[in-house]
Design an enzyme around this catalytic site. Structure first.
Site, short mmCIF file in Angstrom:
data_model
loop_
_atom_site.label_atom_id
_atom_site.label_comp_id
_atom_site.label_asym_id
_atom_site.label_seq_id
_atom_site.Cartn_x
_atom_site.Cartn_y
_atom_site.Cartn_z
N GLU A 165 27.30 57.67 49.96
CA GLU A 165 26.60 57.09 48.82
C GLU A 165 27.60 56.75 47.72
O GLU A 165 28.59 57.47 47.51
CB GLU A 165 25.56 58.08 48.28
CG GLU A 165 24.62 58.61 49.36
CD GLU A 165 23.72 59.74 48.89
OE1 GLU A 165 23.44 59.82 47.67
OE2 GLU A 165 23.29 60.56 49.74
N GLU B 161 17.01 54.92 41.19
CA GLU B 161 16.31 56.20 41.30
C GLU B 161 16.31 56.89 39.94
O GLU B 161 17.29 56.82 39.20
CB GLU B 161 17.01 57.08 42.34
CG GLU B 161 16.43 58.48 42.47
CD GLU B 161 17.24 59.36 43.42
OE1 GLU B 161 16.87 60.54 43.57
OE2 GLU B 161 18.24 58.87 43.98
#
Length: 415
Positions: free
Chosen positions: A222, A331
């Site tokens: 990520e 997010e």
């Protein structure tokens, strides 16, 4: 293509994990035993520096010899030989600096964004810049052992419904590929500094390279930007990376713990970006390319055309072969203080329909195929209705596959 939220939670299950490092309330005093454990961790993370640089944001950037970085504390990397370059790059690679959209396209002047510490110095060749970890950074975590780590609080099922996601307190505006075989991804992420209501909430934009499932030991790589006060002690927008090879159980961590091997002396992972995009003003972005070197099997990362370093293949199980899915998006964490939805912003804090100059975007989205070629993928999108959203399209010009995303959180339709 926009899909109903309930379906998208099946597709993007992997991103719905609770990052407890950004979840903890800490007004505690450490015990004498914990003080000892904190100091041991600090000694492990903060390696001897050739040079130290004081950043305007309060960070101390230590220039550490490449061979002394924390990656080599990992038991699988004790005798690792550092690689300086990958064997292969994806075809059709473009070198994109951190830059604004050019005036001829969107009416905004070009500009560069950098990291704040650059104004006070640079690290010499043969070293890498590492943000020094402070005692208070560690004490903001729920425990010394959990510092810099995520753990999953979601049941290992093949379906996560809307109700379960609300309980996890994480909300998303995400685009995903279908299942397949992928060997990397490239995209340009618009950089903002969103408002985060509570110190134990966060807001981010990132890409996920995913292999396997929770039941088989999920692997992820990520990278992106985040505002996370619990992790960093401020509300700056910072560059971050993460990895796991066992569904966030025991392996992996944020930034430069043991695992990722940095080779670049210009960018501090965990360092602050500056400046960030302004409403109706200059739009800043950075371009990340993550790809599997099919010679060594390692996963390399490039930022704005510069090699940053790599995740050795030995760290992974599923990702030793390929990724099964790629995801991109935003997010936030919603703590639901006083029974209300948070006002924490995603992206710029504006909905996708407000478009360039107001809404945040991720553009020039590509995936790497088995032939080491960058290709424009089909994507599926999902979001937390009324609070945050996402809108995707395809442009045959400079934007390629892209989407706008974000939102303000609590509003008249999101309580």
């Amino acid at each position: 293509m926009d899909l109903k939220l309930s379906f998208v939670f099946v597709v993007v299950l992997y991103v719905f994990t609770t990052a407890r490092i950004c979840y903890t309330d800490n007004n505690r005093s450490p015990s004498s035993h914990e003080n000892v454990e904190v100091q041991k961790l600090l000694n492990s993370l903060n390696k001897p520096a050739v040079k130290s640089i004081k950043s305007p944001d309060g960070d101390i950037i230590d220039c550490v010899k490449i061979s002394h970085q924390p990656a080599f504390d990992h038991p699988l990397l004790k005798n690792h030989t550092i690689k300086t370059r990958p064997s292969y790059h994806p075809n059709r690679i473009n070198v994109d600096g951190i830059k604004a959209m050019n005036a001829s396209t969107h009416g905004h002047a070009s500009s560069l964004v950098t990291q704040l510490w650059h104004s006070n110095g640079k690290c010499p060749k043969g070293t890498i810049p590492i943000r020094r970890t402070k005692k208070e950074d560690v004490l903001r975590a729920s425990s010394v052992s959990s510092y810099g780590k995520k753990t999953s609080s979601i049941a290992k099922s093949s379906f996560v419904d809307v109700e379960l996601d609300v309980r996890s307190r994480h909300e998303y505006a995400v685009a995903s590929t279908s299942k397949g075989q992928f060997y990397g991804t490239k995209a340009s992420l618009n950089v903002w500094n969103p408002y985060v209501q509570e110190s134990n909430e966060f807001s981010l934009a990132q890409m996920w390279v995913v292999g396997g499932t929770y039941d088989t030991g999920l692997n992820t790589i990520e990278a992106g930007w985040q505002v996370c006060q619990v992790l960093y002690g401020d509300t700056n927008t910072r560059f971050f990376i993460y990895w796991t090879s066992d569904a966030y159980q025991k392996t992996g961590c944020y930034n430069l713990c043991s695992g990722f091997i940095q080779t670049n002396n210009k960018y501090a992972i965990g360092g602050s970006f500056s400046p960030t995009s302004q409403m109706d003003g200059t739009q800043y972005e950075f371009t990340i390319l993550i790809w599997k070197d099919q010679g060594s099997g390692d996963w390399w990362m490039q930022l704005n055309g510069e090699l940053i370093g790599y995740w050795p293949s030995v760290l992974f199980t599923h990702l030793r072969r390929s990724a099964s899915e790629i995801q991109w998006g935003g997010e936030i964490v919603n703590r639901g203080t006083h029974g209300q939805h948070t006002t924490t912003q995603m992206g710029s804090g504006r909905f996708s329909g407000e478009w360039f100059g107001k809404a945040s975007y991720i553009r020039k989205i590509e995936t790497v195929d088995a032939h080491n070629t960058l290709r424009t993928p089909d994507i599926y999108t999902g979001y937390q209705q009324n609070c945050y959203d996402i809108l995707s399209d395809l442009d045959n010009g400079g934007w390629g596959r892209y989407f706008f995303f974000g939102g303000p959180g609590r509003n008249k339709d999101c309580q």
